[in-house]
Design a protein around this motif. Sequence first.
Motif, PDB file in Angstrom:
ATOM      1  N   TRP A 229      -8.848   0.522   5.680  1.00  0.00           N
ATOM      2  CA  TRP A 229      -8.403  -0.224   4.506  1.00  0.00           C
ATOM      3  C   TRP A 229      -9.092  -1.572   4.433  1.00  0.00           C
ATOM      4  CZ3 TRP A 229      -4.243   2.156   1.757  1.00  0.00           C
ATOM      5  CH2 TRP A 229      -3.619   3.219   2.428  1.00  0.00           C
TER       6      TRP A 229
ATOM      7  N   TYR B  75       0.847  -1.186   0.000  1.00  0.00           N
ATOM      8  CA  TYR B  75       0.000   0.000   0.000  1.00  0.00           C
ATOM      9  C   TYR B  75       0.889   1.246   0.000  1.00  0.00           C
ATOM     10  CZ  TYR B  75      -3.645  -3.263   1.570  1.00  0.00           C
ATOM     11  OH  TYR B  75      -4.522  -4.320   1.698  1.00  0.00           O
TER      12      TYR B  75
ATOM     13  N   VAL C 127      -8.836   1.822   0.003  1.00  0.00           N
ATOM     14  CA  VAL C 127      -9.216   2.623   1.167  1.00  0.00           C
ATOM     15  C   VAL C 127     -10.734   2.752   1.173  1.00  0.00           C
ATOM     16  CG1 VAL C 127      -9.025   4.863   2.303  1.00  0.00           C
ATOM     17  CG2 VAL C 127      -7.041   3.888   1.138  1.00  0.00           C
TER      18      VAL C 127
END
Length: 834
Positions: A561, A206, A568
């Motif tokens: 998340w 991420y 998200v």
Amino acid sequence: MNSSTNSLDDVSADSSAEFPDRASMMEVRLQAQEDEITLLKSSLADALRRIRLHDQLLPLLKQQLIAVNPAAARVLNQVCCSDGCTSSRKLSSSSAVDGIRQTPPRVRRNSEKLGNPDRQRKRLDKKAASSANLLTRSPSLENRAKELIASAGSPGSRRGTYSQGQSIKMFIRGRPITMYIPSNIQNYEDLKMEPPSERLELDWVYGYRGRDCRANMYFLPTGEAVYFIACVIVLYHINNRTQRHYRKHTDCVRCLTLHPDKVRVASGQTAGVDKDGKPLQPCVHIWDSTTLVTLQQIGLGTFQRGVGSVAFSFADSGVFLCVIDDSNEHMLSVWDCNKGTKHAEVKSTNEAVFAVEFNPSDSTNIITCGKSHVYFWTLSAGQFTKKQGIFGKYKKPKFIQCFVFSLTGDVLTGDSEGNILTWGKSAADIKTLGKGAKETFQIMRQTRAHEGSVFTLCNLQGGALLSGGGKDRKIIRWSADLAPERECEIPEKFGAVRTIADVDGEELLVGTTRNAILRGTFSDGFVAIVQGHVDEMWGLATHPSQNIFITCGHDRQVCLWNTEEHTVDWSISLEEYGLCADFCPNGSVVSVGLSTGRWMVLDLLTREVVSESTDGNEQLSVMRYSPDGSFLAVGSHDNFIYIYNVTESGRRYTRFGKCNGHSSFITHLDWSKDGKYIMSNSGDYEILYWDIAGGCKLLRNRFESKDREWASYTCVLGFHVMGVWLEGSDGTDINALCRSHSERMVAVADDFCKVHLFQYPCPKLKAPSHKYEGHGSHVTNVCFTHSDSHLLSMGGKDTCILQWKVVGGGAVNSRERLASASSTSTSSPEPATS
């Protein structure tokens, strides 16, 4: 906004060169002094606590002696009185020096009499030895005294084996920490530590590093966007939404470029340091984006501090690679890609350099730009000659941010004034430069493009041009003769445009300064396909029953998340830093602790604040719900743990009590499985236990907690996780740990960018582990998902979240493993750390 944009440019330039070594040395000395003061405070608090415990123990011994032998009791009383140990000297552990609460005058005087803590500890040992000599006259009394000392947690021997091996000591920064051995371990010395059968595989990354890096994203013919964050280069398929990862770099990746064949990639990294503080050597990797195989490692031991910019040559189909390092002189070097040898090298400038490129039609011509300059280099017979671009009648901008080559061979630059400048060759002005002057590079045209900086330029098929703005956040399409054709503005929450990659002439990928990658068109707008935090992160928590997790950090963002969709779900902005978080066991709300002592509870569905409170005025370090959700514990840097009653499904909170006894700030805490007790760690390496149901009382007899079972295990100090500490650790080397829900393994986040996976329990020092790399900064937190299918790790300054898949493993629980290991004796050596 313009000043903040310029400061962002300064950060992205060679920031490490701006700070003198003297300031760094002073910071190191200051930190060492602060650590020493903390250690002295904790040692004094420990000595005071031991004195109180000793005074409490004497009446018990006297009662036993009187009951059996009155004469012996009189002798013991005389010994104690002659040594100055009377019941009138009562020192409370709560009056220990902690730097926050003022010490009462009487206690200060007594503490001055105590002097050196080590000397006082020796006096206590001498007293214990005198009593022991007296008691050896009667074997029954001796046995009974041993039982009393063991049950009361006597300071006793400095070797760390009390009452026939019921405890063991570990040392951190010279401070002894006593660990009591659980009853189900018959022989501690025979425990065999092995790495866990489970392993980790990197599943998802991420984030994206757009905040301080340029030209950091390209689009491959495979349909993948290639970009980097931390030590990982990500290849993300924008349609299939899958990731592949190139992981051969040993520190943060700083730059990236694509070969003319659209397959090979070159990437450069920073130098970094190892766990001993020794600098690591930066280098450039040339690798195949299809197979992820490294083809060449270039410049190992040559570059200083790191690699700032890289570029392949085009005219000769990518035979050469140009590199600019992060040294003070920003060395410009050209390398043979196939042989890995250096072809030429020269000092470029002491100013920051932002970009470098070969002339696409002539590999002997190279251009660099940066702070207040644009240089035109010519390479001939291994030697460089440099010509500086002349601004003439035009205002010289503070930064030349980027440049591209037009189809006509002109150079187009974007600068901090918002202009696109067209550069071309012209005959030298003999009046100005004198006779014999050769041709120069001058500005042929100035085009007003953006309000604020022009951060990026991107060529399109047919000669069209794209420009990305800073302050105005606009993307503008220009014709070949620089007439504006179309424009759009990206949402403010994503920041400014950092870089643009062309997908098919219509669709674009846009990297932003707030670490997001957007996908879209001028007609339909842009949506985020990659998002991340933009500053240091600390808070991490996973949902008790769903595949979601929450993060918070210094960027004042709280993000939820989804581990399956890798997206998200939502994010909100706070007024203060978020530093810790925890989900209520019912899963409907999450509490977030902030940097000012304030904390709030958010509804997961509506994102509304359903409750908030403030405890003290210092930062909060841990939020932890009890297993049944009836209590919330809030650990603070003011040395207290605040306890709240939780009602109405996590929406109502009332103060229940406060745990007072730590002599330093709270770092970690866990609840017992029955929800009645808390185990806590502090900044001076204390392990304390609390009876919450009994009124938040400190349990002074830590021996009684040795068999207690804990609902979670995040405390970095404790018998069951003693083996995660390396020899010589200073107490801050491990930032966080997390036991799996199956109680089979424990994950550790350390200060050296590593994630470790240990067997749980691991109560012996130097326990072996599986070690994983990927972060480019200290790892601040780790957490297992509710099903233990994945582990999440969070970097600090690298703003990166790594999602690891847990593979392998059996079905033996921790208690069975511990019991079987302690009952089986083996003479074979312990396995080496993997």
